[in-house]
Enzyme design. Structure first.
Site, mmCIF file in Angstrom:
data_model
loop_
_atom_site.group_PDB
_atom_site.id
_atom_site.type_symbol
_atom_site.label_atom_id
_atom_site.label_comp_id
_atom_site.label_asym_id
_atom_site.label_seq_id
_atom_site.Cartn_x
_atom_site.Cartn_y
_atom_site.Cartn_z
ATOM 1 C CB SER A 82 -0.950 0.010 1.206
ATOM 2 O OG SER A 82 -2.012 -0.889 1.009
ATOM 3 C CE LYS A 250 -1.264 4.050 2.758
ATOM 4 N NZ LYS A 250 -1.128 2.867 3.654
ATOM 5 C CB THR A 251 1.665 1.255 6.891
ATOM 6 O OG1 THR A 251 0.244 1.382 6.708
ATOM 7 C CG2 THR A 251 2.091 2.041 8.124
ATOM 8 N N GLY A 252 2.297 -0.351 4.500
ATOM 9 C CA GLY A 252 1.846 -1.309 3.499
ATOM 10 C C GLY A 252 2.040 -2.716 4.016
#
Length: 306
Positions: A82, A250-252
């Site tokens: 993501s 932002k993570t993923g």
């Protein structure tokens, strides 16, 4: 670090982001490495962390004030998951929006579209399925909640996943690429080149988006505000970084235990630090390891401030 220094102020960060443009440009051009002794120590600790957690770990950190860099497997490819969503929103702001008209446009979608997209905590709400959401609301849901349906709708407006790749190439990132939609892009098989980036590439691109002049000032402020409001990293970067650092990230996550976080952090009284951590494991059903990401972030923060 001076513990008596006040925590960075959000308003000041949003107002003065372009003040770090020269540093962000330097990062894009190829930052200086850490002093050999210090760099070897940090890399050794990251290697030990990788072994302890039975994972492959990539890390990149860049201090925009000193030019100090830490890099471990920083040029190896990892699943992007993501983390592409920041770039998709940036592409909407730069390439589609004109004077807020696109951001104000309402987009309608179906419950079936939500089901096919997977994780959708905002777009899946009954009132949003019934009424649709504005593009601005989709951008916010994409970045603050990692909403898959919102991201897919933005990709649809951009012309598909490869729009993320085109945006990256247009800003000098020749590594990051997106090829598939949510949730298929998260399959994360070892050796896959599609839907990947590297810690150095994603770190540099995020740094230039948040601190540089890739976006108009008002769009950079919007993007940064949404990333400051991210609600998905409490057990990742926010767990590992000092509590008084301000973070826009932002993570993923995906299969094979893929677990990522990247962004810009503002230590009190110091210039911002660009950070990226990517991890993946060795079996399709491996658990994501938040502790690994948080510990890597802690080591990077210590290396930037010691």
């Amino acid at each position: 670090m001076d513990r008596t220094t006040a925590r960075p102020n959000r308003r000041a960060v949003l107002a003065t982001g372009v003040g770090a443009a020269l540093a962000a440009t330097a990062a894009a051009a190829g930052p200086a490495h850490a002093a050999p002794g210090r760099g070897a120590r940090v890399e050794g600790r990251l290697r030990a962390l990788e072994r302890t957690h039975d994972a492959r770990l990539g890390a990149f950190a860049y201090d925009t004030g000193t030019g100090r860099t830490v890099a471990y497997r920083a040029d190896e490819r990892f699943p992007i998951a993501s983390m592409f969503k920041t770039i998709a929103v940036a592409a909407v702001l730069r390439d589609l929006d004109r004077d807020g008209e696109v951001l104000a446009r309402r987009v309608h979608y179906t419950a079936d579209y939500v089901k096919r997209s997977g994780y959708s905590p905002v777009t899946g709400l009954p009132e949003n399925v019934a009424n649709g959401m504005t593009v601005a609301e989709l951008c916010e849901a994409t970045l603050t909640r990692s909403d898959n349906t919102a991201a897919n709708l933005l990709l649809r407006d951009l012309g598909g996943p490869t729009a993320v790749t085109r945006f990256c190439r247009s800003v000098g990132d020749h590594v990051t690429r997106l090829d598939r939609w949510e949730p298929e892009l998260n399959s994360a098989e070892p050796g896959r080149v599609t839907d990947t980036t590297s810690p150095r590439a994603i770190g540099r691109t995020y740094g230039r988006l948040i601190l540089g002049d890739l976006l108009a000032a008002h769009d950079r402020e919007r993007l940064t505000r949404w990333m400051l409001d991210n609600r998905t990293s409490d057990e990742r970067f926010r767990k590992g970084l000092p509590a008084d650092w301000l973070l826009a990230d932002k993570t993923g996550g995906g299969d094979y235990g893929t677990n990522n976080d990247a962004g810009v952090a503002w230590p009190p009284g110091r210039p911002p630090v660009v950070l990226a951590v990517q991890t993946t494991r060795f079996t399709p059903d491996a658990e994501a390891d938040n502790v690994l990401v948080a510990e890597a972030a802690r080591l990077l923060a210590e290396a930037m401030t010691d």
